[in-house]
Write a protein that holds these residues in place. Structure first.
Motif, mmCIF file in Angstrom:
data_model
loop_
_atom_site.group_PDB
_atom_site.id
_atom_site.type_symbol
_atom_site.label_atom_id
_atom_site.label_comp_id
_atom_site.label_asym_id
_atom_site.label_seq_id
_atom_site.Cartn_x
_atom_site.Cartn_y
_atom_site.Cartn_z
ATOM 1 N N ASN A 178 -0.362 -1.724 20.144
ATOM 2 C CA ASN A 178 -0.119 -1.522 21.444
ATOM 3 C C ASN A 178 0.288 -0.121 21.765
ATOM 4 O O ASN A 178 -0.062 0.426 22.707
ATOM 5 C CB ASN A 178 0.726 -2.609 21.970
ATOM 6 C CG ASN A 178 1.107 -2.485 23.527
ATOM 7 O OD1 ASN A 178 2.261 -2.262 23.878
ATOM 8 N ND2 ASN A 178 -0.062 -2.864 24.010
ATOM 9 N N GLY A 179 1.113 0.281 20.888
ATOM 10 C CA GLY A 179 2.001 1.523 21.148
ATOM 11 C C GLY A 179 0.990 2.875 21.035
ATOM 12 O O GLY A 179 1.347 4.068 21.384
ATOM 13 N N MET A 180 -0.326 2.574 20.569
ATOM 14 C CA MET A 180 -1.240 3.721 20.341
ATOM 15 C C MET A 180 -2.282 3.704 21.514
ATOM 16 O O MET A 180 -3.194 4.267 21.529
ATOM 17 C CB MET A 180 -1.986 3.530 19.163
ATOM 18 C CG MET A 180 -1.098 3.911 17.878
ATOM 19 S SD MET A 180 -0.496 5.451 17.876
ATOM 20 C CE MET A 180 0.906 5.183 16.808
ATOM 21 N N ASP A 181 -1.971 2.677 22.687
ATOM 22 C CA ASP A 181 -3.036 2.562 23.766
ATOM 23 C C ASP A 181 -3.090 3.485 24.909
ATOM 24 O O ASP A 181 -3.977 3.514 25.523
ATOM 25 C CB ASP A 181 -2.770 0.985 24.114
ATOM 26 C CG ASP A 181 -3.870 0.612 24.959
ATOM 27 O OD1 ASP A 181 -5.027 0.658 24.495
ATOM 28 O OD2 ASP A 181 -3.762 -0.009 26.000
ATOM 29 N N GLY A 182 -1.943 4.403 24.881
ATOM 30 C CA GLY A 182 -2.168 5.535 25.553
ATOM 31 C C GLY A 182 -1.858 5.277 27.089
ATOM 32 O O GLY A 182 -2.508 5.942 27.948
ATOM 33 N N VAL A 183 -1.253 4.370 27.307
ATOM 34 C CA VAL A 183 -0.894 4.234 28.900
ATOM 35 C C VAL A 183 0.469 4.484 29.246
ATOM 36 O O VAL A 183 1.353 4.211 28.742
ATOM 37 C CB VAL A 183 -1.007 2.598 29.132
ATOM 38 C CG1 VAL A 183 -0.923 2.373 30.965
ATOM 39 C CG2 VAL A 183 -2.174 2.100 28.878
ATOM 40 N N GLY A 184 0.578 5.755 29.803
ATOM 41 C CA GLY A 184 1.556 6.345 30.102
ATOM 42 C C GLY A 184 2.490 5.519 30.847
ATOM 43 O O GLY A 184 2.268 4.976 32.032
ATOM 44 N N GLY A 185 3.956 5.505 30.484
ATOM 45 C CA GLY A 185 5.095 4.618 31.040
ATOM 46 C C GLY A 185 4.727 3.217 30.652
ATOM 47 O O GLY A 185 5.997 2.616 30.470
ATOM 48 N N LEU A 186 3.893 2.940 30.305
ATOM 49 C CA LEU A 186 3.660 1.272 29.807
ATOM 50 C C LEU A 186 3.577 1.247 28.253
ATOM 51 O O LEU A 186 4.820 0.457 27.836
ATOM 52 C CB LEU A 186 2.333 0.669 30.192
ATOM 53 C CG LEU A 186 2.353 -0.640 29.765
ATOM 54 C CD1 LEU A 186 3.190 -1.843 30.429
ATOM 55 C CD2 LEU A 186 0.791 -1.185 30.020
ATOM 56 N N THR A 187 2.913 2.041 27.381
ATOM 57 C CA THR A 187 3.033 1.978 25.985
ATOM 58 C C THR A 187 3.636 3.380 25.406
ATOM 59 O O THR A 187 3.836 3.319 24.197
ATOM 60 C CB THR A 187 1.579 1.724 25.443
ATOM 61 O OG1 THR A 187 0.935 2.913 25.891
ATOM 62 C CG2 THR A 187 1.111 0.413 26.162
ATOM 63 N N GLN A 188 3.704 4.388 26.018
ATOM 64 C CA GLN A 188 4.300 5.602 25.540
ATOM 65 C C GLN A 188 4.873 6.406 26.789
ATOM 66 O O GLN A 188 4.686 6.129 27.714
ATOM 67 C CB GLN A 188 3.281 6.326 24.842
ATOM 68 C CG GLN A 188 2.001 6.814 25.669
ATOM 69 C CD GLN A 188 1.372 7.922 25.247
ATOM 70 O OE1 GLN A 188 0.232 7.623 24.532
ATOM 71 N NE2 GLN A 188 1.928 9.144 25.381
ATOM 72 N N PRO A 189 5.859 7.340 26.335
ATOM 73 C CA PRO A 189 6.255 8.351 27.407
ATOM 74 C C PRO A 189 4.935 9.194 27.666
ATOM 75 O O PRO A 189 4.334 9.427 26.748
ATOM 76 C CB PRO A 189 7.188 9.095 26.761
ATOM 77 C CG PRO A 189 7.694 8.476 25.440
ATOM 78 C CD PRO A 189 6.363 7.746 25.051
ATOM 79 N N GLN A 190 4.990 9.849 28.866
ATOM 80 C CA GLN A 190 3.888 10.685 29.317
ATOM 81 C C GLN A 190 4.013 11.835 28.253
ATOM 82 O O GLN A 190 5.017 12.556 27.809
ATOM 83 C CB GLN A 190 4.325 11.395 30.670
ATOM 84 C CG GLN A 190 4.255 10.171 31.721
ATOM 85 C CD GLN A 190 2.926 9.508 32.163
ATOM 86 O OE1 GLN A 190 1.791 9.825 31.563
ATOM 87 N NE2 GLN A 190 3.076 8.494 32.874
ATOM 88 N N ILE A 191 2.773 12.518 28.164
ATOM 89 C CA ILE A 191 2.945 13.659 27.401
ATOM 90 C C ILE A 191 3.297 14.927 28.064
ATOM 91 O O ILE A 191 2.321 15.338 29.154
ATOM 92 C CB ILE A 191 1.461 14.174 26.436
ATOM 93 C CG1 ILE A 191 1.078 12.692 25.662
ATOM 94 C CG2 ILE A 191 1.498 15.251 25.558
ATOM 95 C CD1 ILE A 191 -0.391 12.711 24.943
ATOM 96 N N GLY A 192 4.329 15.490 28.182
ATOM 97 C CA GLY A 192 4.637 16.639 29.277
ATOM 98 C C GLY A 192 3.777 17.748 28.919
ATOM 99 O O GLY A 192 3.120 17.865 27.733
ATOM 100 N N VAL A 193 3.867 18.722 29.865
ATOM 101 C CA VAL A 193 3.290 19.968 29.870
ATOM 102 C C VAL A 193 3.730 20.758 28.573
ATOM 103 O O VAL A 193 5.016 20.847 28.540
ATOM 104 C CB VAL A 193 3.478 20.804 31.092
ATOM 105 C CG1 VAL A 193 2.806 22.008 30.904
ATOM 106 C CG2 VAL A 193 2.975 19.962 32.343
#
Ligand SMILES: [Cu+2]
Length: 446
Positions: A152-167
Protein backbone atom coordinates in the motif's frame (compact mmCIF):
# COMPACT_ATOMS: atom_id res chain seq x y z
CA UNK A 1 -11.67 37.79 -30.18
CA UNK A 2 -8.54 35.96 -29.17
CA UNK A 3 -10.29 33.34 -27.10
CA UNK A 4 -12.31 32.32 -30.13
CA UNK A 5 -9.44 31.93 -32.53
CA UNK A 6 -9.96 28.24 -32.91
CA UNK A 7 -13.45 28.90 -34.20
CA UNK A 8 -12.09 30.90 -37.07
CA UNK A 9 -11.56 28.00 -39.40
CA UNK A 10 -12.32 29.09 -42.90
CA UNK A 11 -15.80 27.82 -43.47
CA UNK A 12 -18.11 30.25 -45.14
CA UNK A 13 -18.13 33.65 -43.57
CA UNK A 14 -15.64 32.63 -40.91
CA UNK A 15 -12.92 32.37 -43.51
CA UNK A 16 -13.15 36.10 -43.68
CA UNK A 17 -11.98 36.35 -40.13
CA UNK A 18 -9.27 33.77 -40.63
CA UNK A 19 -7.76 35.51 -43.58
CA UNK A 20 -7.85 38.80 -41.74
CA UNK A 21 -6.26 37.27 -38.67
CA UNK A 22 -3.54 35.72 -40.75
CA UNK A 23 -2.52 39.04 -42.13
CA UNK A 24 -2.26 40.51 -38.65
CA UNK A 25 -0.08 37.61 -37.54
CA UNK A 26 2.30 37.79 -40.42
CA UNK A 27 4.38 40.49 -38.88
CA UNK A 28 4.92 38.49 -35.71
CA UNK A 29 7.62 36.03 -34.91
CA UNK A 30 6.79 32.79 -36.67
CA UNK A 31 9.77 30.91 -35.38
CA UNK A 32 8.08 28.69 -32.89
CA UNK A 33 10.42 25.80 -33.30
CA UNK A 34 11.41 23.45 -30.57
CA UNK A 35 14.22 25.55 -29.16
CA UNK A 36 13.36 29.11 -29.84
CA UNK A 37 9.86 29.76 -28.59
CA UNK A 38 10.25 32.66 -26.23
CA UNK A 39 6.61 32.61 -25.13
CA UNK A 40 7.05 29.01 -24.01
CA UNK A 41 10.19 29.80 -22.08
CA UNK A 42 8.30 32.20 -19.93
CA UNK A 43 6.05 29.43 -18.78
CA UNK A 44 8.30 26.47 -18.35
CA UNK A 45 11.78 25.35 -17.74
CA UNK A 46 13.40 23.51 -20.56
CA UNK A 47 15.24 20.33 -19.69
CA UNK A 48 18.42 21.48 -18.05
CA UNK A 49 20.20 18.19 -17.87
CA UNK A 50 20.12 16.67 -21.33
CA UNK A 51 22.66 14.02 -20.39
CA UNK A 52 19.84 12.13 -18.76
CA UNK A 53 17.71 12.32 -21.86
CA UNK A 54 18.53 9.61 -24.32
CA UNK A 55 17.47 10.32 -27.85
CA UNK A 56 14.24 8.46 -28.54
CA UNK A 57 15.49 7.64 -32.01
CA UNK A 58 18.28 5.58 -30.51
CA UNK A 59 15.99 3.59 -28.30
CA UNK A 60 12.71 2.82 -30.00
CA UNK A 61 14.22 0.09 -32.12
CA UNK A 62 13.90 -3.14 -30.17
CA UNK A 63 17.15 -4.45 -28.82
CA UNK A 64 18.33 -8.01 -29.06
CA UNK A 65 19.55 -10.18 -26.25
CA UNK A 66 16.71 -9.73 -23.78
CA UNK A 67 14.73 -12.57 -22.32
CA UNK A 68 11.71 -10.90 -23.85
CA UNK A 69 10.69 -9.31 -27.11
CA UNK A 70 10.99 -5.59 -26.33
CA UNK A 71 7.98 -3.33 -26.61
CA UNK A 72 7.83 -0.67 -29.33
CA UNK A 73 6.35 2.57 -27.99
CA UNK A 74 4.87 4.65 -30.81
CA UNK A 75 6.86 7.90 -31.10
CA UNK A 76 8.40 7.02 -27.76
CA UNK A 77 11.10 5.08 -26.04
CA UNK A 78 11.92 2.69 -23.19
CA UNK A 79 13.68 3.96 -20.09
CA UNK A 80 17.01 2.19 -19.58
CA UNK A 81 17.66 0.71 -16.16
CA UNK A 82 20.72 -0.13 -14.13
CA UNK A 83 21.09 -3.46 -12.36
CA UNK A 84 22.14 -2.85 -8.73
CA UNK A 85 22.60 -5.99 -6.65
CA UNK A 86 19.70 -7.79 -8.24
CA UNK A 87 17.39 -4.78 -8.32
CA UNK A 88 16.46 -2.99 -11.53
CA UNK A 89 16.90 0.73 -10.87
CA UNK A 90 15.01 3.31 -12.88
CA UNK A 91 15.11 7.09 -12.54
CA UNK A 92 12.08 9.10 -13.58
CA UNK A 93 12.30 12.88 -13.63
CA UNK A 94 8.94 14.65 -13.65
CA UNK A 95 9.44 17.93 -15.48
CA UNK A 96 8.01 20.42 -17.97
CA UNK A 97 8.77 19.44 -21.56
CA UNK A 98 7.91 20.69 -25.01
CA UNK A 99 6.19 18.12 -27.22
CA UNK A 100 5.82 18.48 -30.95
CA UNK A 101 2.37 17.03 -31.69
CA UNK A 102 2.94 17.31 -35.43
CA UNK A 103 5.10 19.66 -37.49
CA UNK A 104 3.55 23.10 -37.05
CA UNK A 105 2.45 22.62 -33.46
CA UNK A 106 4.38 22.34 -30.20
CA UNK A 107 2.78 22.15 -26.79
CA UNK A 108 3.99 22.96 -23.30
CA UNK A 109 3.51 19.64 -21.52
CA UNK A 110 4.48 18.03 -18.28
CA UNK A 111 6.19 14.70 -18.70
CA UNK A 112 9.12 12.58 -17.63
CA UNK A 113 12.76 12.55 -18.69
CA UNK A 114 12.27 15.03 -21.48
CA UNK A 115 9.19 13.61 -23.16
CA UNK A 116 5.45 13.50 -22.80
CA UNK A 117 4.27 10.85 -22.43
CA UNK A 118 7.22 9.72 -20.37
CA UNK A 119 9.38 6.77 -21.39
CA UNK A 120 7.93 3.28 -21.15
CA UNK A 121 9.10 1.27 -18.16
CA UNK A 122 9.78 -2.32 -19.14
CA UNK A 123 10.59 -5.17 -16.78
CA UNK A 124 9.89 -8.85 -16.15
CA UNK A 125 7.49 -10.55 -13.78
CA UNK A 126 9.35 -11.37 -10.58
CA UNK A 127 11.77 -8.45 -10.92
CA UNK A 128 12.52 -6.29 -7.93
CA UNK A 129 12.39 -2.68 -9.13
CA UNK A 130 13.60 0.51 -7.47
CA UNK A 131 12.23 3.63 -9.09
CA UNK A 132 13.62 7.04 -8.13
CA UNK A 133 11.27 9.90 -8.87
CA UNK A 134 12.72 13.40 -8.94
CA UNK A 135 10.24 16.23 -9.06
CA UNK A 136 11.27 19.11 -11.30
CA UNK A 137 7.68 20.25 -11.83
CA UNK A 138 6.65 23.61 -10.40
CA UNK A 139 4.40 21.89 -7.84
CA UNK A 140 4.40 18.69 -5.79
CA UNK A 141 3.61 15.36 -7.40
CA UNK A 142 3.58 11.59 -6.84
CA UNK A 143 3.49 8.56 -9.13
CA UNK A 144 0.77 5.95 -8.99
CA UNK A 145 1.51 2.61 -10.63
CA UNK A 146 -1.82 1.93 -12.30
CA UNK A 147 -2.83 -1.73 -12.14
CA UNK A 148 0.14 -2.97 -10.14
CA UNK A 149 -0.40 -5.12 -7.09
CA UNK A 150 2.08 -3.79 -4.54
CA UNK A 151 2.43 -2.77 -0.89
CA UNK A 152 0.00 0.00 0.00
CA UNK A 153 2.77 2.45 0.83
CA UNK A 154 4.11 2.15 -2.74
CA UNK A 155 0.77 2.99 -4.35
CA UNK A 156 1.66 6.63 -4.89
CA UNK A 157 -1.49 8.40 -3.73
CA UNK A 158 -0.36 11.74 -2.32
CA UNK A 159 -1.72 12.36 1.15
CA UNK A 160 -3.20 8.87 1.44
CA UNK A 161 -0.28 6.50 1.12
CA UNK A 162 2.69 8.86 1.11
CA UNK A 163 3.61 12.52 1.54
CA UNK A 164 3.61 14.57 -1.65
CA UNK A 165 6.96 14.71 -3.48
CA UNK A 166 7.85 18.36 -3.04
CA UNK A 167 9.44 20.50 -5.70
CA UNK A 168 13.08 19.46 -6.04
CA UNK A 169 12.66 16.33 -3.92
CA UNK A 170 13.41 12.75 -4.89
CA UNK A 171 11.39 9.82 -3.56
CA UNK A 172 12.12 6.17 -4.10
CA UNK A 173 9.60 3.43 -4.75
CA UNK A 174 10.66 -0.19 -4.39
CA UNK A 175 8.57 -3.28 -4.95
CA UNK A 176 8.51 -6.70 -6.57
CA UNK A 177 6.57 -7.22 -9.78
CA UNK A 178 4.17 -10.03 -9.04
CA UNK A 179 2.23 -9.84 -12.33
CA UNK A 180 2.79 -9.57 -16.04
CA UNK A 181 0.79 -7.47 -18.44
CA UNK A 182 0.17 -3.86 -19.41
CA UNK A 183 0.08 -1.02 -16.89
CA UNK A 184 0.49 2.74 -16.67
CA UNK A 185 2.07 5.32 -14.42
CA UNK A 186 0.74 8.78 -13.71
CA UNK A 187 0.62 11.33 -10.89
CA UNK A 188 -1.89 10.91 -8.09
CA UNK A 189 -1.46 14.55 -7.02
CA UNK A 190 -3.35 17.45 -8.56
CA UNK A 191 -4.42 14.92 -11.15
CA UNK A 192 -6.72 17.13 -13.19
CA UNK A 193 -3.84 19.50 -13.85
CA UNK A 194 -0.98 17.06 -14.16
CA UNK A 195 -2.64 14.56 -16.49
CA UNK A 196 -4.18 17.35 -18.61
CA UNK A 197 -0.57 18.48 -19.11
CA UNK A 198 0.49 15.01 -20.26
CA UNK A 199 2.20 13.52 -17.21
CA UNK A 200 1.81 9.80 -17.92
CA UNK A 201 3.60 6.73 -19.23
CA UNK A 202 3.26 3.00 -19.76
CA UNK A 203 4.64 0.18 -17.66
CA UNK A 204 5.05 -3.13 -19.47
CA UNK A 205 5.78 -6.27 -17.47
CA UNK A 206 6.76 -9.27 -19.53
CA UNK A 207 5.90 -12.79 -18.33
CA UNK A 208 8.68 -14.62 -16.53
CA UNK A 209 8.36 -17.43 -19.04
CA UNK A 210 9.12 -15.71 -22.37
CA UNK A 211 7.06 -18.31 -24.23
CA UNK A 212 3.94 -17.26 -22.35
CA UNK A 213 1.84 -14.76 -24.31
CA UNK A 214 4.67 -14.47 -26.85
CA UNK A 215 4.08 -12.34 -29.94
CA UNK A 216 6.29 -11.29 -32.83
CA UNK A 217 5.55 -7.56 -32.64
CA UNK A 218 4.46 -5.75 -29.52
CA UNK A 219 3.38 -2.09 -29.70
CA UNK A 220 2.01 0.29 -27.08
CA UNK A 221 0.66 3.81 -26.84
CA UNK A 222 -1.44 6.00 -24.59
CA UNK A 223 -4.51 7.94 -25.61
CA UNK A 224 -4.20 11.54 -24.45
CA UNK A 225 -6.32 14.61 -25.18
CA UNK A 226 -5.54 18.29 -24.84
CA UNK A 227 -7.26 21.61 -25.16
CA UNK A 228 -4.83 24.07 -26.73
CA UNK A 229 -6.44 27.12 -28.31
CA UNK A 230 -4.98 28.15 -31.67
CA UNK A 231 -2.22 30.66 -31.20
CA UNK A 232 -1.38 29.39 -27.72
CA UNK A 233 1.00 26.75 -26.42
CA UNK A 234 -0.28 25.52 -23.08
CA UNK A 235 -3.19 23.10 -22.57
CA UNK A 236 -6.15 24.34 -20.58
CA UNK A 237 -6.25 21.95 -17.62
CA UNK A 238 -9.76 22.93 -16.55
CA UNK A 239 -11.33 21.61 -19.75
CA UNK A 240 -13.62 18.68 -18.99
CA UNK A 241 -15.15 17.69 -22.32
CA UNK A 242 -14.27 20.13 -25.12
CA UNK A 243 -10.79 18.97 -26.00
CA UNK A 244 -9.49 19.82 -29.46
CA UNK A 245 -6.41 17.60 -29.74
CA UNK A 246 -6.84 13.83 -29.76
CA UNK A 247 -3.56 11.99 -29.72
CA UNK A 248 -1.75 8.67 -29.65
CA UNK A 249 1.22 9.31 -27.36
CA UNK A 250 0.76 13.06 -27.78
CA UNK A 251 1.18 12.88 -31.55
CA UNK A 252 -1.48 13.42 -34.20
CA UNK A 253 -1.87 11.92 -37.65
CA UNK A 254 0.07 11.98 -39.95
CA UNK A 255 2.88 12.21 -37.39
CA UNK A 256 2.05 9.03 -35.49
CA UNK A 257 4.37 6.10 -36.22
CA UNK A 258 2.87 3.41 -38.41
CA UNK A 259 3.04 -0.13 -37.08
CA UNK A 260 5.11 -2.08 -39.56
CA UNK A 261 4.71 -5.86 -39.46
CA UNK A 262 5.22 -8.95 -41.59
CA UNK A 263 2.62 -11.30 -43.00
CA UNK A 264 2.31 -14.13 -40.49
CA UNK A 265 3.37 -12.08 -37.49
CA UNK A 266 1.43 -12.35 -34.28
CA UNK A 267 0.90 -8.70 -33.37
CA UNK A 268 -0.10 -7.13 -30.06
CA UNK A 269 -1.12 -3.48 -29.72
CA UNK A 270 -1.57 -2.20 -26.16
CA UNK A 271 -3.69 0.92 -25.78
CA UNK A 272 -4.10 2.81 -22.49
CA UNK A 273 -6.62 5.61 -22.01
CA UNK A 274 -5.83 8.58 -19.77
CA UNK A 275 -8.21 11.00 -21.47
CA UNK A 276 -11.57 12.16 -20.15
CA UNK A 277 -13.69 10.01 -22.48
CA UNK A 278 -13.83 6.56 -24.03
CA UNK A 279 -12.25 5.70 -27.38
CA UNK A 280 -13.56 2.87 -29.58
CA UNK A 281 -10.36 1.73 -31.24
CA UNK A 282 -11.05 0.24 -34.65
CA UNK A 283 -8.80 -1.69 -36.99
CA UNK A 284 -9.32 -2.48 -40.66
CA UNK A 285 -8.60 -5.68 -42.56
CA UNK A 286 -8.29 -8.10 -39.65
CA UNK A 287 -10.26 -9.31 -36.70
CA UNK A 288 -8.60 -9.20 -33.30
CA UNK A 289 -9.16 -10.32 -29.75
CA UNK A 290 -8.62 -8.44 -26.53
CA UNK A 291 -5.98 -10.54 -24.79
CA UNK A 292 -4.90 -8.34 -21.92
CA UNK A 293 -6.32 -5.54 -19.80
CA UNK A 294 -4.80 -3.56 -16.95
CA UNK A 295 -6.24 -6.32 -14.76
CA UNK A 296 -4.16 -9.03 -16.47
CA UNK A 297 -4.42 -11.58 -19.26
CA UNK A 298 -7.82 -12.57 -20.59
CA UNK A 299 -8.25 -16.37 -20.53
CA UNK A 300 -8.48 -17.83 -24.07
CA UNK A 301 -11.97 -19.15 -23.38
CA UNK A 302 -13.18 -15.61 -22.60
CA UNK A 303 -11.98 -13.93 -25.81
CA UNK A 304 -14.12 -13.14 -28.82
CA UNK A 305 -13.46 -11.62 -32.22
CA UNK A 306 -13.80 -7.88 -32.67
CA UNK A 307 -12.84 -5.16 -35.09
CA UNK A 308 -13.51 -2.35 -32.59
CA UNK A 309 -12.86 -2.35 -28.89
CA UNK A 310 -13.85 0.45 -26.59
CA UNK A 311 -11.10 1.64 -24.29
CA UNK A 312 -12.82 3.40 -21.44
CA UNK A 313 -11.25 6.05 -19.25
CA UNK A 314 -8.55 4.63 -17.02
CA UNK A 315 -8.50 1.34 -18.92
CA UNK A 316 -6.00 -0.58 -21.01
CA UNK A 317 -6.92 -2.95 -23.79
CA UNK A 318 -4.29 -5.04 -25.57
CA UNK A 319 -5.49 -6.43 -28.88
CA UNK A 320 -3.88 -9.31 -30.74
CA UNK A 321 -4.19 -10.62 -34.26
CA UNK A 322 -2.21 -12.56 -36.80
CA UNK A 323 -1.27 -10.28 -39.68
CA UNK A 324 -2.61 -12.21 -42.62
CA UNK A 325 -3.46 -9.62 -45.21
CA UNK A 326 -0.96 -7.39 -46.94
CA UNK A 327 -1.76 -3.72 -47.14
CA UNK A 328 -1.98 -0.43 -45.31
CA UNK A 329 -4.70 -0.93 -42.73
CA UNK A 330 -6.16 1.98 -40.78
CA UNK A 331 -6.19 1.86 -37.01
CA UNK A 332 -8.10 4.73 -35.45
CA UNK A 333 -10.56 5.90 -32.86
CA UNK A 334 -14.05 5.50 -34.29
CA UNK A 335 -15.36 8.75 -32.81
CA UNK A 336 -15.13 10.81 -35.97
CA UNK A 337 -14.23 14.04 -34.17
CA UNK A 338 -11.27 12.26 -32.63
CA UNK A 339 -9.73 11.78 -36.07
CA UNK A 340 -9.94 15.49 -36.83
CA UNK A 341 -7.40 18.18 -36.14
CA UNK A 342 -8.08 21.04 -33.73
CA UNK A 343 -9.50 23.27 -36.47
CA UNK A 344 -12.32 20.83 -37.19
CA UNK A 345 -14.55 21.48 -34.21
CA UNK A 346 -17.14 24.17 -33.61
CA UNK A 347 -17.17 25.30 -37.22
CA UNK A 348 -20.40 26.88 -38.47
CA UNK A 349 -22.72 24.64 -40.43
CA UNK A 350 -22.75 25.93 -44.00
CA UNK A 351 -24.17 22.77 -45.54
CA UNK A 352 -26.58 23.62 -48.40
CA UNK A 353 -26.24 27.35 -47.61
CA UNK A 354 -26.15 29.32 -50.85
CA UNK A 355 -23.10 31.58 -50.74
CA UNK A 356 -22.82 32.51 -54.41
CA UNK A 357 -23.19 36.25 -54.00
CA UNK A 358 -21.43 36.51 -50.63
CA UNK A 359 -17.96 36.94 -52.10
CA UNK A 360 -19.01 40.08 -53.90
CA UNK A 361 -21.02 41.49 -51.02
CA UNK A 362 -18.29 40.96 -48.44
CA UNK A 363 -15.58 42.24 -50.76
CA UNK A 364 -17.59 45.41 -51.16
CA UNK A 365 -17.90 45.82 -47.42
CA UNK A 366 -14.37 44.80 -46.50
CA UNK A 367 -12.05 45.06 -49.48
CA UNK A 368 -8.95 43.96 -47.51
CA UNK A 369 -10.37 40.56 -46.65
CA UNK A 370 -10.35 37.52 -48.82
CA UNK A 371 -13.59 35.59 -48.66
CA UNK A 372 -14.14 32.15 -50.18
CA UNK A 373 -17.48 30.40 -50.02
CA UNK A 374 -16.97 26.94 -48.54
CA UNK A 375 -18.80 24.14 -46.82
CA UNK A 376 -21.92 24.11 -49.00
CA UNK A 377 -21.38 20.56 -50.24
CA UNK A 378 -19.49 19.11 -47.30
CA UNK A 379 -16.12 19.72 -45.75
CA UNK A 380 -13.82 17.56 -47.83
CA UNK A 381 -12.52 20.62 -49.64
CA UNK A 382 -10.99 21.75 -46.36
CA UNK A 383 -7.82 19.75 -46.77
CA UNK A 384 -7.22 21.19 -50.20
CA UNK A 385 -7.75 24.71 -48.90
CA UNK A 386 -5.51 24.06 -45.93
CA UNK A 387 -2.84 22.67 -48.21
CA UNK A 388 -3.00 25.96 -50.08
CA UNK A 389 -2.21 27.73 -46.84
CA UNK A 390 -5.66 28.81 -45.70
CA UNK A 391 -5.11 27.80 -42.07
CA UNK A 392 -2.59 30.39 -41.13
CA UNK A 393 -3.09 30.73 -37.40
CA UNK A 394 -0.04 30.19 -35.25
CA UNK A 395 0.62 26.91 -33.52
CA UNK A 396 -2.39 24.87 -34.45
CA UNK A 397 -3.14 22.04 -36.86
CA UNK A 398 -5.59 21.77 -39.71
CA UNK A 399 -8.90 20.02 -39.48
CA UNK A 400 -7.82 17.27 -41.85
CA UNK A 401 -4.45 16.40 -43.25
CA UNK A 402 -2.21 13.60 -44.47
CA UNK A 403 -1.62 12.53 -48.04
CA UNK A 404 -1.56 8.94 -49.26
CA UNK A 405 -0.79 7.35 -52.61
CA UNK A 406 -4.28 8.20 -53.84
CA UNK A 407 -4.51 11.75 -52.52
CA UNK A 408 -5.72 13.48 -49.37
CA UNK A 409 -6.52 11.14 -46.49
CA UNK A 410 -8.67 13.81 -44.82
CA UNK A 411 -8.05 12.90 -41.23
CA UNK A 412 -5.95 13.95 -38.24
CA UNK A 413 -5.84 13.14 -34.52
CA UNK A 414 -6.18 9.52 -33.42
CA UNK A 415 -5.34 7.75 -36.67
CA UNK A 416 -2.45 5.65 -37.90
CA UNK A 417 -1.82 2.57 -40.02
CA UNK A 418 -0.73 -1.02 -39.58
CA UNK A 419 1.43 -1.80 -42.60
CA UNK A 420 1.48 -5.51 -43.32
CA UNK A 421 4.13 -6.67 -45.77
CA UNK A 422 5.58 -9.93 -47.03
CA UNK A 423 9.17 -10.75 -46.16
CA UNK A 424 9.71 -8.12 -43.50
CA UNK A 425 12.58 -9.33 -41.34
CA UNK A 426 12.06 -9.98 -37.67
CA UNK A 427 13.21 -6.90 -35.80
CA UNK A 428 12.73 -4.66 -38.83
CA UNK A 429 10.31 -1.96 -37.71
CA UNK A 430 11.12 0.52 -40.45
CA UNK A 431 8.32 2.20 -42.37
CA UNK A 432 7.43 0.09 -45.35
CA UNK A 433 6.23 2.98 -47.50
CA UNK A 434 2.86 2.85 -49.21
CA UNK A 435 1.46 -0.51 -50.21
CA UNK A 436 1.92 -1.47 -53.84
CA UNK A 437 -1.41 -3.00 -54.70
CA UNK A 438 -1.43 -6.00 -57.05
CA UNK A 439 -2.79 -5.13 -60.47
CA UNK A 440 -6.56 -5.13 -60.59
CA UNK A 441 -7.03 -5.10 -56.79
CA UNK A 442 -7.91 -1.42 -56.30
CA UNK A 443 -11.44 -0.04 -56.52
CA UNK A 444 -11.73 1.85 -59.78
CA UNK A 445 -13.95 4.25 -61.65
CA UNK A 446 -16.28 2.64 -64.16
CU1 LIG B 1 -11.59 8.69 -29.48
Amino acid sequence: MQQNRRNFLGLGATLLATAGMASTLKGQDHDHGFHSDSSSKRQLTLVKNPKRILSPATIITPREGKSYNPIVTLNGWTLPYEMKEGVKEFHLIAEPVIREFSPGMVVNCWGYNGTSPGPTLEAVEGDRVRIYVTNKLPEHTTIHWHGLVLPNGMDGVGGLTQPQIGVGETYVYEFTLTQSGTFMYHPHADEMMQMAMGAMGMFIIHPKNPKEHAVDRDFCFLLASYDVAAGTYTPNPSTMTEFNLWTFNSRTFPSIDSMNVAVGDRVRIRVGNLTMTNHPIHMHGHTFEVTCTDGGWVPKSARWPEVTTDVAVGQIRAIEFTAKHEGDWSLHCHKSHHTMGPMGHNVPNMLVVKQDDLTEKISDLMPDYMYMPMGKNGMAEMQEMEAMGMTLLQNTLPMMTGTGPFGAIETGGMFTTVKVRKNKARGDYSDSGWFQHPAGSVAKKV
